[in-house]
Enzyme design. Structure first.
Site, PDB file in Angstrom:
ATOM      1  N   LYS A   1      20.981 -22.569  16.413  1.00  0.00           N
ATOM      2  CA  LYS A   1      20.740 -21.043  15.907  1.00  0.00           C
ATOM      3  C   LYS A   1      21.510 -20.948  14.569  1.00  0.00           C
ATOM      4  O   LYS A   1      20.989 -20.819  13.597  1.00  0.00           O
ATOM      5  CB  LYS A   1      21.245 -20.264  16.733  1.00  0.00           C
ATOM      6  CG  LYS A   1      20.618 -18.816  16.511  1.00  0.00           C
ATOM      7  CD  LYS A   1      20.885 -17.719  17.569  1.00  0.00           C
ATOM      8  CE  LYS A   1      20.595 -18.189  18.753  1.00  0.00           C
ATOM      9  NZ  LYS A   1      20.953 -17.152  19.767  1.00  0.00           N
TER      10      LYS A   1
ATOM     11  N   LYS B   1      29.605 -21.365  23.443  1.00  0.00           N
ATOM     12  CA  LYS B   1      29.454 -19.894  24.391  1.00  0.00           C
ATOM     13  C   LYS B   1      30.636 -19.788  25.310  1.00  0.00           C
ATOM     14  O   LYS B   1      31.182 -20.738  25.793  1.00  0.00           O
ATOM     15  CB  LYS B   1      28.113 -20.061  24.974  1.00  0.00           C
ATOM     16  CG  LYS B   1      27.455 -18.765  25.541  1.00  0.00           C
ATOM     17  CD  LYS B   1      26.687 -18.171  24.266  1.00  0.00           C
ATOM     18  CE  LYS B   1      26.091 -17.131  24.820  1.00  0.00           C
ATOM     19  NZ  LYS B   1      25.026 -16.466  23.573  1.00  0.00           N
TER      20      LYS B   1
HETATM   21  P1  NAD Z   1      22.531  -6.377  27.364  1.00  0.00           P
HETATM   22  O1  NAD Z   1      23.314  -6.331  28.547  1.00  0.00           O
HETATM   23  O2  NAD Z   1      22.858  -5.259  26.209  1.00  0.00           O
HETATM   24  O3  NAD Z   1      21.064  -5.928  27.768  1.00  0.00           O
HETATM   25  C1  NAD Z   1      20.611  -6.735  28.971  1.00  0.00           C
HETATM   26  C2  NAD Z   1      19.277  -5.985  29.470  1.00  0.00           C
HETATM   27  O4  NAD Z   1      18.594  -6.705  30.117  1.00  0.00           O
HETATM   28  C3  NAD Z   1      19.763  -4.755  30.254  1.00  0.00           C
HETATM   29  O5  NAD Z   1      18.807  -3.666  29.920  1.00  0.00           O
HETATM   30  C4  NAD Z   1      19.400  -5.031  31.731  1.00  0.00           C
HETATM   31  O6  NAD Z   1      19.191  -3.874  32.517  1.00  0.00           O
HETATM   32  C5  NAD Z   1      18.233  -5.863  31.736  1.00  0.00           C
HETATM   33  N1  NAD Z   1      17.930  -6.843  32.646  1.00  0.00           N
HETATM   34  C6  NAD Z   1      19.004  -7.489  33.218  1.00  0.00           C
HETATM   35  N2  NAD Z   1      18.491  -8.183  34.425  1.00  0.00           N
HETATM   36  C7  NAD Z   1      17.396  -7.944  34.199  1.00  0.00           C
HETATM   37  C8  NAD Z   1      15.858  -8.537  34.915  1.00  0.00           C
HETATM   38  N3  NAD Z   1      16.382  -9.186  36.042  1.00  0.00           N
HETATM   39  N4  NAD Z   1      14.885  -8.131  34.384  1.00  0.00           N
HETATM   40  C9  NAD Z   1      14.807  -7.307  33.629  1.00  0.00           C
HETATM   41  N5  NAD Z   1      15.528  -6.659  32.788  1.00  0.00           N
HETATM   42  C10 NAD Z   1      16.832  -7.103  33.318  1.00  0.00           C
HETATM   43  O7  NAD Z   1      22.417  -7.780  26.706  1.00  0.00           O
HETATM   44  P2  NAD Z   1      21.902  -7.946  25.326  1.00  0.00           P
HETATM   45  O8  NAD Z   1      23.058  -8.275  24.602  1.00  0.00           O
HETATM   46  O9  NAD Z   1      20.873  -7.208  24.622  1.00  0.00           O
HETATM   47  O10 NAD Z   1      21.081  -9.386  25.610  1.00  0.00           O
HETATM   48  C11 NAD Z   1      19.800  -9.697  26.126  1.00  0.00           C
HETATM   49  C12 NAD Z   1      19.247 -11.114  25.591  1.00  0.00           C
HETATM   50  O11 NAD Z   1      19.671 -11.061  24.271  1.00  0.00           O
HETATM   51  C13 NAD Z   1      20.309 -12.011  26.483  1.00  0.00           C
HETATM   52  O12 NAD Z   1      19.327 -13.225  26.642  1.00  0.00           O
HETATM   53  C14 NAD Z   1      21.463 -12.275  25.386  1.00  0.00           C
HETATM   54  O13 NAD Z   1      21.694 -13.734  25.312  1.00  0.00           O
HETATM   55  C15 NAD Z   1      20.369 -12.393  24.033  1.00  0.00           C
HETATM   56  N6  NAD Z   1      21.031 -12.064  22.751  1.00  0.00           N
HETATM   57  C16 NAD Z   1      21.894 -11.194  22.617  1.00  0.00           C
HETATM   58  C17 NAD Z   1      22.608 -11.125  21.244  1.00  0.00           C
HETATM   59  C18 NAD Z   1      23.535  -9.944  21.039  1.00  0.00           C
HETATM   60  O14 NAD Z   1      23.959  -9.900  19.976  1.00  0.00           O
HETATM   61  N7  NAD Z   1      23.868  -9.054  21.763  1.00  0.00           N
HETATM   62  C19 NAD Z   1      22.349 -12.004  20.375  1.00  0.00           C
HETATM   63  C20 NAD Z   1      21.477 -13.340  20.632  1.00  0.00           C
HETATM   64  C21 NAD Z   1      21.006 -13.203  21.817  1.00  0.00           C
END
Ligand code: NAD
Length: 429
Positions: free
Chosen positions: A92, A104
């Site tokens: 990335k 990570k």
């Molecule tokens: P977060 O913890 O804020 O949100 C995660 C969401 O997923 C929550 O709404 C939770 O209820 C939901 N969830 C959990 N288990 C679930 C399931 N089995 N089915 C459906 N929904 C489910 O996390 P985030 O930061 O929004 O991260 C979400 C994804 O984005 C992850 O894969 C993370 O690696 C990726 N990501 C996040 C960032 C960041 O800056 N936060 C950056 C790049 C990638």
């Protein structure tokens, strides 16, 4: 025996290597994480008992700069998953042309099981255990699933105590008051939104005709939902760990966000409410949401949700991967055959690490930017790198995912070659 998460992630690299000419040794280097730290974290619970949690930090590559990547709190965290996530960060950062390698980390814990004070003790304890392994010029953590800016603030404070100097640049995604960047909180969703806008331009889409479903309604899912809703797109379904909701005419996204976060009080870190508590909507399961008849599906929760089992049932024309690793390779083959466009995670969710980079630059220079400036810089970079991936996909007749990996490989290779490869050392270069 089946392949583990890291081996499965590397298989994408093997696939890309067939399409670009790079020295075999660049490729070889990327098959091995640079360093791995595994720690146990004793935490005193509020009732006086002691619990010990397992934590990891993996530095996959520092070919392009100090390692960079989030920290995850989830019961399913294991070393192979963290290695896979670190590898994706390497790719990335290369795609976004950031001067960073990939890393990570994570702790195997259900954070919703902990009180606020227990969560703080766990976060500070984890940082004490990995403090010698990270640093502003070495390895810079950030938030990921179930970690957030408050937790980043505690971690920065603890690290600063350990090294006996204020070190805001050791971690990104901090609260604004502790050296965070304007625009960081919504950056992952915003970056994905810019990708989708570029595709919409290519395809001449009218926002009001496009129906969207979002799987996962946390940081990333909510921020893209808000932006798309403001542009007039119909976000018809969203879900969280408890289930999903649908309204074929389009959900009132600000209301859903308000409802979901209503239960969050100052002393709580995680919201207690689910999107399913919303009035005037139909409730669906997470599985149903993935196969809804929509134009765009946005997985924004966890990995491996689009698999060989359900890829044949996906009805969206476009998948925008905000989550890391939501689609398995088996599913990829099915989606490819069915001409479903996938904007891959290593591009679609790169807005988060890009603004983390801006935060790090601001911490190191002491010069802080406005939210507009951050958003403009993010938009420019996302558009440029989206175009670079599209161009490579066109030139080599590849999927966006394959093209994204090829672009990463080229940039990583340039760094490896600059240090000398076999051709240099045996006098042929
Ligand atoms: P977060 O913890 O804020 O949100 C995660 C969401 O997923 C929550 O709404 C939770 O209820 C939901 N969830 C959990 N288990 C679930 C399931 N089995 N089915 C459906 N929904 C489910 O996390 P985030 O930061 O929004 O991260 C979400 C994804 O984005 C992850 O894969 C993370 O690696 C990726 N990501 C996040 C960032 C960041 O800056 N936060 C950056 C790049 C990638």
């Amino acid at each position: 025996m089946g392949k583990n998460a890291f081996e499965r992630a590397l298989a994408r690299l093997d696939q890309a290597a067939n399409h670009v000419e790079i020295p075999a040794e660049t490729f070889k280097r990327l098959h091995f994480p640079k360093a791995i730290l595994s720690v146990s974290i004793p935490v005193r619970r509020d009732d006086g008992s002691l619990e010990v949690y397992q934590g990891y930090r993996v530095q996959h590559s520092d070919l392009l700069g100090p390692c960079k990547g989030g920290l995850r709190y989830h019961p399913d965290v294991d070393l192979d998953e963290v290695k896979a996530l670190a590898f994706w960060m390497t790719c990335k950062c290369a795609i976004m042309n950031l001067p960073y390698g990939g890393a990570k980390g994570g702790v195997a814990v259900d954070p919703k099981d902990l009180s606020m004070l227990e969560l703080e003790r766990l976060s500070r304890g984890f940082i004490r255990r990995i403090a010698d392994f990270i640093g502003p010029e070495v390895d810079i953590p950030a938030p990921d699933v179930y970690t957030n800016e408050r937790i980043m603030g505690w971690m920065m404070d603890e690290y600063s105590d350990v090294v006996r100097r204020r070190s805001p640049a050791v971690i990104t995604g901090k609260p604004l008051a502790l050296g965070g960047s304007a625009g960081r909180a919504g950056a992952t969703g915003r970056g994905g939104y810019f990708c989708l806008r570029e595709l919409a331009r290519e395809r001449d889409w009218k926002a009001e005709d496009i129906r969207i479903a979002i799987h996962g309604f946390g940081n990333a899912g909510q921020s893209i939902a808000r932006l798309l809703h403001e542009d007039g797109y119909k976000v018809v379904a969203v879900s969280d760990s408890c289930g999903g909701i649908i309204n074929k005419e389009g959900l009132d996204i600000p209301e859903v966000i308000k409802g979901k976060t209503a239960g969050r009080k100052v002393e709580q870190v995680y919201c207690q409410d689910s999107v399913c508590d919303q009035d005037g909507v139909d409730v669906i399961s997470n599985e149903e949401l993935l196969t809804l008849d929509v134009d765009v599906l946005i997985p924004a929760a966890l990995d491996d949700v689009i698999t060989g089992d359900n890829a044949g049932d996906i009805r969206a024309d476009v998948i925008l991967e905000l989550a890391n690793g939501p689609t398995t390779m088996e599913a990829d083959r099915v989606l490819d055959e069915r001409n479903i466009t996938v904007i891959p995670d290593i591009l679609a969710n790169a807005g988060g690490v890009t603004v983390s980079y801006y935060e790090w630059v601001q911490n190191r220079t002491g010069d802080y930017w406005s939210e507009d400036e951050v958003d403009q810089r993010l938009e420019k970079r996302m558009r440029e790198q989206f175009a670079a991936v599209m161009e490579l996909a066109d030139d080599l007749e590849l999927s966006f995912r394959e093209a994204a990996y090829c672009l990463a490989l080229k940039r990583l290779s340039a760094a490896a070659e600059a240090m000398g490869t076999q051709a240099l050392f045996n006098g042929k270069n």
